[in-house]
Motif scaffolding. Structure first.
Motif, PDB file in Angstrom:
ATOM      1  N   GLY A  68      -5.459  -9.643  -9.338  1.00  0.00           N
ATOM      2  CA  GLY A  68      -5.710  -8.372 -10.017  1.00  0.00           C
ATOM      3  C   GLY A  68      -5.724  -7.220  -9.044  1.00  0.00           C
ATOM      4  O   GLY A  68      -5.750  -7.421  -7.833  1.00  0.00           O
ATOM      5  N   LEU A  69      -5.693  -6.018  -9.575  1.00  0.00           N
ATOM      6  CA  LEU A  69      -5.729  -4.829  -8.730  1.00  0.00           C
ATOM      7  C   LEU A  69      -7.113  -4.653  -8.133  1.00  0.00           C
ATOM      8  O   LEU A  69      -8.109  -5.107  -8.702  1.00  0.00           O
ATOM      9  CB  LEU A  69      -5.355  -3.584  -9.542  1.00  0.00           C
ATOM     10  N   GLN A  70      -7.150  -3.961  -7.004  1.00  0.00           N
ATOM     11  CA  GLN A  70      -8.422  -3.667  -6.343  1.00  0.00           C
ATOM     12  C   GLN A  70      -9.335  -2.876  -7.280  1.00  0.00           C
ATOM     13  O   GLN A  70      -8.893  -1.917  -7.904  1.00  0.00           O
ATOM     14  CB  GLN A  70      -8.108  -2.847  -5.099  1.00  0.00           C
ATOM     15  N   THR A 127     -13.441 -10.106  -7.633  1.00  0.00           N
ATOM     16  CA  THR A 127     -14.453 -10.839  -6.870  1.00  0.00           C
ATOM     17  C   THR A 127     -15.705 -11.089  -7.717  1.00  0.00           C
ATOM     18  O   THR A 127     -16.251 -12.192  -7.717  1.00  0.00           O
ATOM     19  CB  THR A 127     -14.805 -10.050  -5.585  1.00  0.00           C
ATOM     20  N   THR A 128     -16.114 -10.070  -8.439  1.00  0.00           N
ATOM     21  CA  THR A 128     -17.266 -10.216  -9.339  1.00  0.00           C
ATOM     22  C   THR A 128     -17.001 -11.314 -10.361  1.00  0.00           C
ATOM     23  O   THR A 128     -17.860 -12.170 -10.619  1.00  0.00           O
ATOM     24  CB  THR A 128     -17.522  -8.877 -10.082  1.00  0.00           C
ATOM     25  N   THR A 129     -15.811 -11.299 -10.927  1.00  0.00           N
ATOM     26  CA  THR A 129     -15.468 -12.287 -11.957  1.00  0.00           C
ATOM     27  C   THR A 129     -15.381 -13.694 -11.365  1.00  0.00           C
ATOM     28  O   THR A 129     -15.785 -14.665 -12.015  1.00  0.00           O
ATOM     29  CB  THR A 129     -14.137 -11.907 -12.649  1.00  0.00           C
ATOM     30  N   ILE A 167     -14.281 -12.202 -21.167  1.00  0.00           N
ATOM     31  CA  ILE A 167     -14.556 -10.766 -21.086  1.00  0.00           C
ATOM     32  C   ILE A 167     -15.782 -10.532 -20.207  1.00  0.00           C
ATOM     33  O   ILE A 167     -16.771 -11.257 -20.289  1.00  0.00           O
ATOM     34  CB  ILE A 167     -14.778 -10.139 -22.488  1.00  0.00           C
ATOM     35  N   GLY A 168     -15.676  -9.510 -19.367  1.00  0.00           N
ATOM     36  CA  GLY A 168     -16.800  -9.105 -18.529  1.00  0.00           C
ATOM     37  C   GLY A 168     -17.525  -7.978 -19.232  1.00  0.00           C
ATOM     38  O   GLY A 168     -16.910  -7.012 -19.667  1.00  0.00           O
ATOM     39  N   GLN A 169     -18.840  -8.138 -19.356  1.00  0.00           N
ATOM     40  CA  GLN A 169     -19.579  -7.138 -20.121  1.00  0.00           C
ATOM     41  C   GLN A 169     -20.764  -6.595 -19.347  1.00  0.00           C
ATOM     42  O   GLN A 169     -21.806  -6.302 -19.929  1.00  0.00           O
ATOM     43  CB  GLN A 169     -20.055  -7.735 -21.441  1.00  0.00           C
TER      44      GLN A 169
HETATM   45  P1  GDP Z   1     -12.187  -6.379  -7.075  1.00  0.00           P
HETATM   46  O1  GDP Z   1     -11.777  -5.309  -6.100  1.00  0.00           O
HETATM   47  O2  GDP Z   1     -11.142  -6.588  -8.123  1.00  0.00           O
HETATM   48  O3  GDP Z   1     -12.616  -7.638  -6.416  1.00  0.00           O
HETATM   49  O4  GDP Z   1     -13.429  -5.763  -7.889  1.00  0.00           O
HETATM   50  P2  GDP Z   1     -14.990  -6.025  -7.721  1.00  0.00           P
HETATM   51  O5  GDP Z   1     -15.339  -7.390  -8.132  1.00  0.00           O
HETATM   52  O6  GDP Z   1     -15.412  -5.560  -6.374  1.00  0.00           O
HETATM   53  O7  GDP Z   1     -15.556  -5.037  -8.831  1.00  0.00           O
HETATM   54  C1  GDP Z   1     -15.437  -3.617  -8.733  1.00  0.00           C
HETATM   55  C2  GDP Z   1     -16.641  -2.979  -9.405  1.00  0.00           C
HETATM   56  O8  GDP Z   1     -16.632  -3.249 -10.798  1.00  0.00           O
HETATM   57  C3  GDP Z   1     -17.969  -3.516  -8.894  1.00  0.00           C
HETATM   58  O9  GDP Z   1     -18.867  -2.445  -8.767  1.00  0.00           O
HETATM   59  C4  GDP Z   1     -18.430  -4.469  -9.985  1.00  0.00           C
HETATM   60  O10 GDP Z   1     -19.834  -4.591 -10.069  1.00  0.00           O
HETATM   61  C5  GDP Z   1     -17.855  -3.802 -11.215  1.00  0.00           C
HETATM   62  N1  GDP Z   1     -17.634  -4.720 -12.337  1.00  0.00           N
HETATM   63  C6  GDP Z   1     -16.924  -5.879 -12.356  1.00  0.00           C
HETATM   64  N2  GDP Z   1     -16.911  -6.420 -13.585  1.00  0.00           N
HETATM   65  C7  GDP Z   1     -17.638  -5.602 -14.377  1.00  0.00           C
HETATM   66  C8  GDP Z   1     -17.999  -5.610 -15.780  1.00  0.00           C
HETATM   67  O11 GDP Z   1     -17.626  -6.480 -16.570  1.00  0.00           O
HETATM   68  N3  GDP Z   1     -18.748  -4.555 -16.218  1.00  0.00           N
HETATM   69  C9  GDP Z   1     -19.165  -3.554 -15.391  1.00  0.00           C
HETATM   70  N4  GDP Z   1     -19.899  -2.570 -15.924  1.00  0.00           N
HETATM   71  N5  GDP Z   1     -18.848  -3.523 -14.093  1.00  0.00           N
HETATM   72  C10 GDP Z   1     -18.097  -4.525 -13.583  1.00  0.00           C
END
Ligand code: GDP
Length: 298
Positions: free
Chosen positions: A109-111, A116-118, A275-277
Motif C-alpha cells: 500500500g501507499l505510505q 504497518t498499523t494493519t 476494515i480499519g475503524q
Molecule cells: P503505513 O505508512 O501505510 O504503514 O501507515 P501507518 O500504519 O503508519 O498509518 C498511518 C497513520 O494512520 C497512523 O497514524 C495510524 O495510526 C493511522 N491509521 C491506520 N489505520 C487507521 C484506521 O483504521 N483509523 C484511523 N483513524 N487511523 C488509522
C-alpha cells in the motif's frame, strides 16, 4: 456509528418520498432513481459503478410487478439494500490459508495508508482468534522509522519481528525471514513492505520480486478510505501490477462519504476483506457487505 452521514441521509430522503405514496408510478421511480444517483455521486462513488447500480435497481423495480404489487416502496428499499450488498461483493471473503504452515501474508500500500498499523492489527487478530504464532518481517528499508514503527507495534502486541536493518535488499530480508519462520514453525508470516507517496515503477518491481520469492497466500492492499476515488485508483494500480488477493479499507472511522467502500470491489473485482475503524490495535473488523449496506441505509 454514522460513518456515511450524507449518503445515508440522502438515500433515506429519496426513499421516504416513495413511502409517502400509496402507489408508486414510473415517474415516481424515475425521480427516486435520480436522487439515488446524485446521492451516490456526491458520496464519491465511481461513476460507472453508480450507472450500473442505478440500472440494476431500476430494472428490478420495473420488472416482476413491483410497482403494481403490495408495498412497492418497501420492495424498492429492499432492492436497493440487496444491490448495495451485491456491489460490495455479497459475502464476506475470509483470509486465504496455506495448506501447510506458514500462511504468508504480504502487506502492500501507499505510505500513510495504514499498512504497518494493519499488519499489527491482523497479527493480534490471528493471535486472539486462532492462538496463532505470527512472525512479522520488516521489509521497508527506505525509511528507518518504518522498521522502528513496526518493532513498536509488534512489541505492543507481543509478536516477534524479523529485521536486518536498512542495508540489506528487501528480497533477501524476506528470504531469511521466511527461513526463520520455517525453523520456528510460525503459522503466519506477515511481510510489511515499503510504501511510497505515489505508485512508482521501482516500488512495483520490488514488490513483484518479493511476491515471486515468497509466493504469498494473500497480498493485502491497504487503502485509505478517506481518499475516496484516489483509493480506488490506487487499488487499480496495485492490482494491475501485483494481482492482489484482497483489500483492507482503513480509516473508515473518518470516512464521511463512503465512495471507496462502494466502488473498490466493483472496479477491481477484488474483495474488501477487512476494515480499519480506528487507530487501536483491536480496531480491525471483517468486512461484511450486507452489514455495510444496512449501515449505509441507516
Ligand atoms: P503505513 O505508512 O501505510 O504503514 O501507515 P501507518 O500504519 O503508519 O498509518 C498511518 C497513520 O494512520 C497512523 O497514524 C495510524 O495510526 C493511522 N491509521 C491506520 N489505520 C487507521 C484506521 O483504521 N483509523 C484511523 N483513524 N487511523 C488509522
Amino acid at each position: 456509528l454514522m460513518a456515511f452521514e450524507g449518503l445515508t441521509e440522502r438515500l433515506q430522503n429519496a426513499m421516504r418520498k416513495l413511502r409517502g405514496k400509496g402507489k408508486v408510478s414510473e415517474s415516481d421511480l424515475r425521480e427516486t432513481m435520480r436522487e439515488i444517483r446524485l446521492a451516490l455521486l456526491a458520496a464519491d462513488v465511481n461513476f460507472t459503478v453508480v450507472k450500473d447500480f442505478v440500472k440494476q435497481v431500476r430494472e428490478r423495480a420495473m420488472g416482476a410487478d413491483v410497482l403494481e404489487g403490495l408495498n412497492p416502496a418497501q420492495q424498492i428499499v429492499k432492492i436497493v439494500d440487496e444491490e448495495l450488498t451485491k456491489t460490495m461483493g455479497d459475502e464476506a471473503v475470509p483470509l486465504n490459508k496455506a495448506p501447510k504452515i506458514p500462511t504468508i501474508i504480504m502487506m502492500v500500500g501507499l505510505q500513510g495508508a495504514g499498512k504497518t498499523t494493519t499488519a499489527g492489527k491482523l497479527a493480534l487478530r490471528l493471535k486472539n482468534e486462532e492462538k496463532a504464532r505470527p512472525l512479522m518481517i520488516a521489509a521497508d528499508v527506505y525509511r528507518p522509522a518504518a522498521i522502528d514503527q513496526l518493532v513498536q507495534v509488534a512489541a505492543g502486541i507481543d509478536v516477534p519481528v524479523f529485521q536486518l536493518g536498512t542495508d540489506v535488499d528487501p528480497v533477501e530480508i524476506v528470504r531469511q525471514g521466511l527461513a526463520q519462520a520455517e525453523a520456528n514453525h510460525n503459522d503466519y508470516v506477515i511481510i510489511d513492505t515499503a510504501g511510497r507517496l505515489q505508485i512508482d515503477e521501482q516500488l512495483m518491481d520490488e514488490l513483484a520480486n518479493i511476491k515471486a520469492l515468497a509466493h504469498p497466500n494473500e497480498i493485502l492492499l491497504t487503502v485509505d478510505a478517506m481518499t475516496g476515488q484516489n483509493a480506488v485508483a490506487t487499488a487499480e494500480g496495485f492490482n494491475d501490477k501485483l494481482d492482489v488477493t484482497g483489500v483492507v479499507l482503513t480509516k473508515l472511522d473518518g470516512d464521511t462519504r463512503g465512495g471507496a467502500a462502494l466502488s473498490i470491489r466493483a472496479v477491481t473485482g477484488k474483495p474488501i476483506k477487512f476494515i480499519g475503524q480506528g487507530e487501536k490495535m483491536t480496531q480491525l473488523d471483517v468486512f461484511h457487505p450486507d452489514r455495510m449496506a444496512s449501515r449505509i441505509l441507516g
